[in-house]
Design a protein around this motif. Structure first.
Motif, PDB file in Angstrom:
ATOM      1  N   ALA A  57       0.989  -1.131   0.130  1.00 57.20           N
ATOM      2  CA  ALA A  57       0.004   0.071  -0.049  1.00 57.20           C
ATOM      3  C   ALA A  57       0.875   1.271  -0.005  1.00 57.20           C
ATOM      4  O   ALA A  57       2.060   1.250   0.654  1.00 57.20           O
ATOM      5  N   PRO A  58       0.248   2.616  -0.706  1.00 60.99           N
ATOM      6  CA  PRO A  58       1.025   3.385  -0.884  1.00 60.99           C
ATOM      7  C   PRO A  58       1.680   4.100   0.369  1.00 60.99           C
ATOM      8  O   PRO A  58       2.646   4.894   0.363  1.00 60.99           O
ATOM      9  N   GLU A  59       1.040   4.228   1.520  1.00 58.61           N
ATOM     10  CA  GLU A  59       1.188   4.991   2.916  1.00 58.61           C
ATOM     11  C   GLU A  59       2.330   4.183   3.566  1.00 58.61           C
ATOM     12  O   GLU A  59       2.706   4.796   4.600  1.00 58.61           O
ATOM     13  N   PHE A  60       2.717   2.842   3.167  1.00 56.55           N
ATOM     14  CA  PHE A  60       3.712   2.088   3.946  1.00 56.55           C
ATOM     15  C   PHE A  60       4.730   1.760   3.394  1.00 56.55           C
ATOM     16  O   PHE A  60       5.014   1.650   2.096  1.00 56.55           O
ATOM     17  N   SER A  61       5.932   1.497   4.184  1.00 53.87           N
ATOM     18  CA  SER A  61       7.422   1.156   3.764  1.00 53.87           C
ATOM     19  C   SER A  61       7.375  -0.108   3.799  1.00 53.87           C
ATOM     20  O   SER A  61       6.749  -1.109   5.107  1.00 53.87           O
ATOM     21  N   ILE A  62       8.225  -1.136   3.240  1.00 49.75           N
ATOM     22  CA  ILE A  62       8.539  -2.584   3.598  1.00 49.75           C
ATOM     23  C   ILE A  62       8.789  -2.804   4.975  1.00 49.75           C
ATOM     24  O   ILE A  62       8.360  -3.996   5.545  1.00 49.75           O
TER      25      ILE A  62
END
Length: 235
Positions: A206-211
């Motif tokens: 999802a675009p709001e989160f980092s790996i």
């Protein structure tokens, strides 16, 4: 665990409940194909019916005995005699077929359901599913879940990524299992995860989160797909 809690707090502050639920349901709907027979479980999965593109011709099944669900009913559309397996009022498509529960489970057990979408309490990297009981709490029973997860050709879990700050994607389930090794795909508000022979693979983020945030909110050790893409979301 502190790091995991911090990551899940980030998740909860970025997205409200309605956004989370619609995002998951919409993304699940993108997995549906023309001609599929699909069973939607109780809870969040029922929202998928409202998100399927009208150009995709599906037959949605309810295990209480209906093939041909259209969507959840609005207040002015309620027919008191027309409900899904969770008791929610629904609309049926023109030409829908009604039958008894025994026939419904014959369809499921006979391998005629292309996909089932279920919620979960826990899923682990081996594709094990726990979705029916927390020991010590009263529940009505397992219902049709144990038949669906072994009878359907594809098992998709649709759920929020965490519960009360605790990961739901685990190394190994700790709750009583519904079935072992049956989950194919997991969709949460944070990402999309395939169950592979090597373990749990993150394929969409999802675009709001980092790996790093996703891994901190996940107990299972994630395999990062070399073809990882941004998770599409509804407009």
């Amino acid at each position: 665990m502190t790091a995991q809690l911090e990551a899940t707090q980030v998740a909860s502050t970025q997205l409200d409940k309605n956004t989370i639920r619609r995002r998951i349901a919409w993304r699940v709907a993108q997995e549906m194909n023309d001609g599929d027979i699909v069973n939607l479980g109780i809870g969040l999965p029922t929202l998928v019916a409202n998100e399927v593109d009208k150009d995709v011709e599906l037959l949605l099944q309810a295990e209480n005995g209906l093939l041909g669900i259209d969507s959840l009913a609005l207040e002015q559309q309620i027919d008191l005699d027309l409900v899904n397996a969770g008791g929610q009022h629904i609309i049926a498509i023109e030409g829908a077929c009604y039958f008894n529960s025994a026939d419904s489970f014959a369809i499921i057990r006979g391998g005629h359901v292309d996909a089932t979408v279920l919620g979960a309490l826990q899923v682990d990297k081996y594709g094990n599913l726990a979705n029916w009981i927390i020991p010590g709490k009263m529940v009505p029973g397992m219902g049709g879940a144990m038949d669906l997860v072994v009878g359907a050709k594809r098992v998709i879990v649709a759920m929020e990524h965490t519960v009360k700050g605790k990961p739901k994607l685990l190394q190994k389930c700790t709750l009583p299992l519904t079935a072992t090794g049956q989950v194919d795909l997991i969709i949460t508000e944070i990402g999309v995860f395939n169950i592979t022979q090597q373990g749990m693979e993150l394929t969409e983020l999802a675009p709001e989160f980092s790996i790093e945030e996703v891994q901190m909110a996940t107990e299972a050790d994630l395999i990062i797909s070399p073809h990882l893409i941004t998770m599409p979301t509804p407009h």
